[in-house]
Design an enzyme around this catalytic site. Structure first.
Site, PDB file in Angstrom:
ATOM      1  N   GLY A 119     -25.569  10.145  53.233  1.00 28.50           N
ATOM      2  CA  GLY A 119     -26.284   8.769  53.441  1.00 28.50           C
ATOM      3  C   GLY A 119     -26.067   7.926  50.821  1.00 28.50           C
ATOM      4  O   GLY A 119     -24.755   9.283  51.508  1.00 28.50           O
ATOM      5  N   ASP A 145     -17.177  15.849  51.650  1.00 27.71           N
ATOM      6  CA  ASP A 145     -18.237  14.926  52.258  1.00 27.71           C
ATOM      7  C   ASP A 145     -16.670  13.559  51.499  1.00 27.71           C
ATOM      8  O   ASP A 145     -15.849  13.123  52.525  1.00 27.71           O
ATOM      9  CB  ASP A 145     -18.906  14.307  50.375  1.00 27.71           C
ATOM     10  N   GLU A 197     -21.548  20.783  48.724  1.00 22.97           N
ATOM     11  CA  GLU A 197     -20.828  20.118  48.890  1.00 22.97           C
ATOM     12  C   GLU A 197     -19.937  19.051  47.653  1.00 22.97           C
ATOM     13  O   GLU A 197     -20.323  19.579  46.661  1.00 22.97           O
ATOM     14  CB  GLU A 197     -22.261  18.611  49.236  1.00 22.97           C
ATOM     15  N   LYS A 209     -28.089  17.654  42.935  1.00 22.74           N
ATOM     16  CA  LYS A 209     -26.865  16.885  42.565  1.00 22.74           C
ATOM     17  C   LYS A 209     -26.036  17.757  40.787  1.00 22.74           C
ATOM     18  O   LYS A 209     -26.995  18.309  40.138  1.00 22.74           O
ATOM     19  CB  LYS A 209     -26.830  15.870  42.184  1.00 22.74           C
ATOM     20  N   LYS A 226     -31.463  18.729  48.535  1.00 20.49           N
ATOM     21  CA  LYS A 226     -29.863  18.601  47.596  1.00 20.49           C
ATOM     22  C   LYS A 226     -29.985  18.366  46.637  1.00 20.49           C
ATOM     23  O   LYS A 226     -30.769  17.468  46.607  1.00 20.49           O
ATOM     24  CB  LYS A 226     -28.991  17.663  48.689  1.00 20.49           C
ATOM     25  N   LYS A 232     -20.593  10.536  56.977  1.00 24.79           N
ATOM     26  CA  LYS A 232     -21.234   9.179  56.283  1.00 24.79           C
ATOM     27  C   LYS A 232     -20.772   8.185  56.877  1.00 24.79           C
ATOM     28  O   LYS A 232     -19.661   7.792  57.197  1.00 24.79           O
ATOM     29  CB  LYS A 232     -21.272   8.989  55.050  1.00 24.79           C
ATOM     30  N   SER A 280     -32.087  13.870  49.336  1.00 27.92           N
ATOM     31  CA  SER A 280     -31.181  14.584  47.720  1.00 27.92           C
ATOM     32  C   SER A 280     -31.832  13.632  45.993  1.00 27.92           C
ATOM     33  O   SER A 280     -32.034  12.338  46.137  1.00 27.92           O
ATOM     34  CB  SER A 280     -30.376  13.407  48.098  1.00 27.92           C
ATOM     35  N   ASP A 312     -24.721  19.616  45.674  1.00 28.16           N
ATOM     36  CA  ASP A 312     -23.467  18.622  45.457  1.00 28.16           C
ATOM     37  C   ASP A 312     -23.236  18.358  44.087  1.00 28.16           C
ATOM     38  O   ASP A 312     -23.710  17.810  43.835  1.00 28.16           O
ATOM     39  CB  ASP A 312     -24.273  17.160  46.330  1.00 28.16           C
TER      40      ASP A 312
END
Ligand code: OSB
Ligand code: MG
Length: 370
Positions: free
Chosen positions: A293, A241, A216, A164, A162, A265, A136, A189
Site C-alpha cells: 500500500g 517493492d 523488503e 521500516k 512490518k 502495488k 506498516s 522494509d
C-alpha cells in the site's frame, strides 16, 4: 464504453500518526482523486496515491497532476473500449508514470465492474471473502516509542507487523520488537536505503537471525544484482517493492534470483491490469505475493482489498483498516479490519460509497477534462 469526463480532485487528509521511512517523513497526505463519468451518466472513482515528493519513486503529486490532465485523461476520453484492460494498453505509449496511470486505470476497472453489476474483486478474478491485513510502522524517535506502536496495533488485532528500517535503525529496534512480541509475524522494509558496503551488509546479514518473514527492498530500485548477491548469503527471503514497476521487471528479478517474494502495488505498477499480470506470473512461478500500500485513502484502499482477494496473494497484505491512517476517510463506511481481516465487498463496483461532502471539504484544487 466511453468516458465523457474526467474530474481530478487534489485532496489532503492528516495522518492519525506521523510516518517516517528511510527516505522521508509525513504527517498529512495529498492524493488526487479521479472521478469518471461515462456516456450513460455512470460514475466511478480512482485514486492517485503518489507521495508528494520524489523519494519513493520519481513521481510527485505535481507530476501526476500534469500527466493525468495533459496526457492520460485525453487518451481515455478518446478511447472506445469494451474491456477495462484495453485502457492500460492505450496508456502504454506514455512511458513510466505508474502512479498517475494507476488512478485512472482503477477508476476504469471500477466503472467496468459497476456496468456489469459485479464487485470489483470479481471483475479482477478474486475469490476470497476476506483478506488478511497487517500494519506498516514507520521509524520512531526511540525504541520505546516503536514498542508502543507495535503494542497498539497488536492490541488492535493485527498479527503481522512490518517495521521500516534504515542504516542505524535496524538490528537493535528489530531485535527488541522480536523479543517483546515473539508470536507475531515480523518483517522489515528498507525502502532501498542500504548499499553493498561492509557496515550495511553486516547489519542485513545480522537481521537474517531474527526470524523475519522477509527483508523488503534493502537496495536501490535498479540494484537487482546487489539483491541477488545478498539473497545468496541469507536465508530470509528478499521481497522486492520499488524494483518492480512492470511485469518485465518481475521476470528479470526472478531470473536473477534477486528476490523470492514480491510486493505487488497497484499504485506503483500503473494499475490493476499490470498488477494482475504480476500476480499471474508470481503464481505461475510459485513466488509468494502480497498487496502493498501507499497509505491510500479509502478509494485506493478498496481497490487494494479487491485485488488482494486473488488467489496468488498468499502473504499478509498492507491493507489495514482506515482508522490506522485517517480519523475520517473518504469512503462511507470506512474500511475495517477485525482481528487483521478485512471483508471483501460484495456490492457492485468499488463496494464503498465516496463521501463527497468530506471530499469537497478537503479538496484544494480541482479540474475537469472532457
Ligand atoms: O515501501 O511499502 C512501502 C508507505 C509509503 C511509502 C512506501 C511504503 C509505504 C508503506 C505503507 O509501507 C503501507 C500501507 O499503506 O499501509
Ligand atoms: Mg516497501
Amino acid at each position: 464504453m466511453r468516458v465523457v469526463s474526467v474530474d481530478l480532485l487534489r485532496v489532503t487528509l492528516p495522518l492519525v500518526h506521523a510516518f517516517r521511512t528511510s527516505s522521508h517523513g509525513k504527517s498529512s497526505l495529498e492524493h488526487i482523486l479521479v472521478k469518471l463519468t461515462d456516456a450513460d451518466g455512470r460514475e466511478s472513482w480512482g485514486e492517485i496515491a503518489s507521495p508528494a515528493a520524489p523519494y519513493y519513486s520519481g513521481e510527485t503529486t505535481d507530476t501526476c497532476w500534469l500527466m493525468a490532465e495533459r496526457y492520460l485523461a485525453p487518451i481515455l476520453l478518446g478511447l472506445d473500449w469494451e474491456h477495462a484492460r484495453e485502457v492500460s494498453a492505450a496508456f502504454a505509449k506514455v512511458r513510466g508514470n505508474g502512479f498517475a496511470k494507476a488512478g485512472l486505470d482503477a477508476a476504469v476497472w471500477t466503472l467496468f465492474a459497476s456496468a456489469q453489476g459485479i464487485p470489483l474483486s470479481a471483475a479482477l478474478g478474486g475469490s476470497r471473502a476476506q483478506v488478511e491485513s497487517g500494519v506498516s510502522l514507520g521509524i520512531e524517535d526511540s525504541i520505546d516509542a516503536l514498542l508502543e506502536q507495535v503494542s497498539l496495533q497488536v492490541d488492535h488485532g493485527y498479527n503481522r507487523v512490518k517495521l521500516k528500517i534504515a542504516p542505524g535503525w535496524d538490528v537493535d529496534p528489530v531485535r527488541e520488537v522480536r523479543e517483546a512480541f515473539p508470536e507475531i509475524d515480523l518483517q522489515v522494509d528498507a525502502n532501498g536505503a542500504y548499499r553493498s558496503e561492509p557496515d550495511h551488509l553486516r547489519a542485513l546479514v545480522t537481521l537474517d537471525d531474527l526470524g523475519l518473514q522477509m527483508i523488503e527492498q534493502p537496495f536501490a530500485p535498479r540494484a537487482l544484482v546487489a539483491h541477488a548477491a545478498l539473497q545468496q548469503r541469507i536465508e530470509t527471503p528478499i521481497c522486492l517493492d520499488e524494483s518492480i514497476d512492470t511485469v518485465d521487471d518481475l521476470q528479470t528479478a526472478l531470473r536473477l534470483d534477486a528476490g523470492r517474494i514480491v510486493n505487488i502495488k497497484v499504485s506503483r505498477m500503473g494499475g490493476l491490469t499490470a498488477a494482475i499480470a504480476a500476480h499471474d506470473l508470481a503464481l505461475a512461478e510459485g513466488i509468494p505475493a502480497w498487496c502493498g500500500g501507499m497509505h491510500e485513502f479509502g478509494i485506493g484502499r478498496a481497490v487494494n482489498v479487491a485485488i488482494a482477494s486473488l488467489p496468488g496473494f498468499t502473504l499478509t497484505s498492507d491493507v489495514s483498516g482506515s482508522d490506522k491512517y485517517y480519523a475520517r476517510d473518504v469512503t462511507t463506511a470506512p474500511i475495517v479490519a477485525v482481528k487483521g481481516m478485512v471483508a471483501v465487498p460484495t456490492d457492485a463496483g468499488l463496494g464503498f460509497t465516496v463521501d463527497q461532502d468530506w471530499v469537497g471539504e478537503n479538496t484544494v484544487r480541482s479540474a475537469r477534462v472532457r
